[in-house]
Enzyme design. Structure first.
Site, short mmCIF file in Angstrom:
data_model
loop_
_atom_site.label_atom_id
_atom_site.label_comp_id
_atom_site.label_asym_id
_atom_site.label_seq_id
_atom_site.Cartn_x
_atom_site.Cartn_y
_atom_site.Cartn_z
N GLY A 259 41.79 21.22 -18.10
CA GLY A 259 42.35 19.89 -18.36
C GLY A 259 42.72 19.70 -19.83
CG HIS B 230 35.94 17.90 -12.54
ND1 HIS B 230 35.09 16.82 -12.58
CD2 HIS B 230 35.64 18.65 -13.63
CE1 HIS B 230 34.30 16.91 -13.63
NE2 HIS B 230 34.62 18.00 -14.30
CD GLN C 86 36.79 23.57 -22.27
OE1 GLN C 86 35.61 23.38 -22.54
NE2 GLN C 86 37.32 23.18 -21.13
P1 AMP Z 1 33.78 19.76 -17.37
O1 AMP Z 1 33.13 19.68 -16.03
O2 AMP Z 1 33.66 18.52 -18.19
O3 AMP Z 1 33.42 21.03 -18.12
O4 AMP Z 1 35.34 19.88 -17.10
C1 AMP Z 1 35.86 20.91 -16.28
C2 AMP Z 1 37.36 20.91 -16.39
O5 AMP Z 1 37.88 19.65 -15.98
C3 AMP Z 1 37.85 21.15 -17.83
O6 AMP Z 1 38.98 22.01 -17.81
C4 AMP Z 1 38.22 19.75 -18.28
O7 AMP Z 1 39.22 19.73 -19.27
C5 AMP Z 1 38.75 19.16 -16.97
N1 AMP Z 1 38.71 17.68 -17.03
C6 AMP Z 1 37.66 16.91 -17.35
N2 AMP Z 1 38.01 15.61 -17.37
C7 AMP Z 1 39.33 15.56 -17.08
C8 AMP Z 1 40.28 14.52 -16.96
N3 AMP Z 1 39.97 13.24 -17.14
N4 AMP Z 1 41.56 14.85 -16.64
C9 AMP Z 1 41.91 16.15 -16.45
N5 AMP Z 1 41.07 17.18 -16.55
C10 AMP Z 1 39.78 16.90 -16.86
#
Ligand code: AMP
Length: 283
Positions: free
Chosen positions: A147, A37, A153
């Site tokens: 990400g 994040h 997504q």
């Molecule tokens: P989430 O809180 O899981 O909905 O993720 C929020 C954002 O963080 C989304 O755009 C995810 O793709 C990104 N994200 C989650 N894990 C990672 C990671 N390991 N590396 C890069 N981006 C991430």
């Protein structure tokens, strides 16, 4: 950093930022923040004038049997981390602020939403698109940061932005991993030490796919077979899917001509993890 809970207050804040002709960068999250994040937050801070982060565990993207209730939450910790990073605003609406009683409007990106994760999570991407579009409408960002970890997504949201003529840029940033290869995820917290170790077969199998490409292999079936063998070595891991797909339409490709997405979803105990890599043929 200012914490905002209400849509009206977020909107009037956005109006005054726009009045000052400053650009807005937006990072939507479900919280329980980690370095993945934060890589998005840092990019937003670097590229735009004002960074808004949202934390909203979105009920509509969880299926009835999924982990909405158990999803990890720690707002105090998250706001402290974001403050230190230098985010300007944290938007944390309540569920009934986003979905008031009688809520009926949903956004769908057909076909793409049914592929990969859509097969075992049938209404997931409808929930994602709906909440992200609502957040875009509230925050009106110039750029939003996502990400590659959630590759499907990102592809779906880019298509939604294009087809609904939204005027913002979607930036997709690389997957952040632990030193041993495990992709960072808020759900990793649920893994027992034994499960965490077992989960490494996901990133290992993706590395093997990359190395087969490196050696000239272009046949998806051969790569998938080898990936499944590696994942199969861990009895704690149950494959949901292992696929190599086209980066635009997410259809399986039999031969990797230029590039393709190798994507995995698997259950480790009760925890469903996803991971992926872009396989690129050398010129
Ligand atoms: P989430 O809180 O899981 O909905 O993720 C929020 C954002 O963080 C989304 O755009 C995810 O793709 C990104 N994200 C989650 N894990 C990672 C990671 N390991 N590396 C890069 N981006 C991430």
């Amino acid at each position: 950093m200012k914490i905002i809970k209400k849509i009206d207050e977020m909107r009037s804040t956005v109006s005054s930022i726009k009045f000052q002709e400053k650009s807005i960068g937006f990072v939507p999250t479900m919280g329980y923040l980690h370095e993945g994040h934060l890589s998005l937050v840092r990019e937003s801070i670097q590229k735009t004038d004002v960074t808004v982060v949202s934390i909203f565990v979105n009920p509509t993207q969880f299926g009835p049997a999924e982990d909405f209730k158990e999803y990890p939450r720690d707002l105090d910790r998250d706001s402290e981390i974001l403050e230190k990073e230098g985010a300007d605003y944290l938007f944390v609406p309540e569920a009934d602020e986003i979905y008031p009683q009688g809520y009926k409007t949903y956004v769908e990106v057909h076909d793409l939403q049914e592929k990969l994760c859509g097969r075992s999570r049938p209404s997931h991407f409808q929930g994602v698109c709906t909440v992200v579009l609502k957040l875009f409408n509230i925050i009106n960002p110039d750029a939003s940061f996502f990400g590659q970890k959630d590759a499907q997504q990102a592809i779906i949201l880019k298509k939604m932005v294009k087809e609904l003529n939204l005027e913002l840029k979607i930036d997709v940033l690389p997957i952040i991993r632990e030193e041993d290869g495990l992709a960072l995820s808020s759900r990793n917290k649920y893994l027992t030490p034994e499960e965490r170790k077992a989960a490494l077969v996901l990133s290992k199998s993706l590395k093997e796919a990359e190395s087969m490409m490196e050696k000239g292999q272009r046949d998806s079936a051969a790569i998938i077979k080898r990936m499944k063998e590696i994942i199969g070595l861990e009895p704690l891991v149950k494959i949901d899917y292992v696929e190599i797909v086209d980066m635009d339409n997410l259809d399986p490709v039999s031969r990797i001509e230029k590039e393709a997405l190798a994507a995995i979803a698997a259950f480790i105990g009760k925890v469903r993890l996803i991971d992926n890599t872009i396989l690129r043929a050398k010129e």
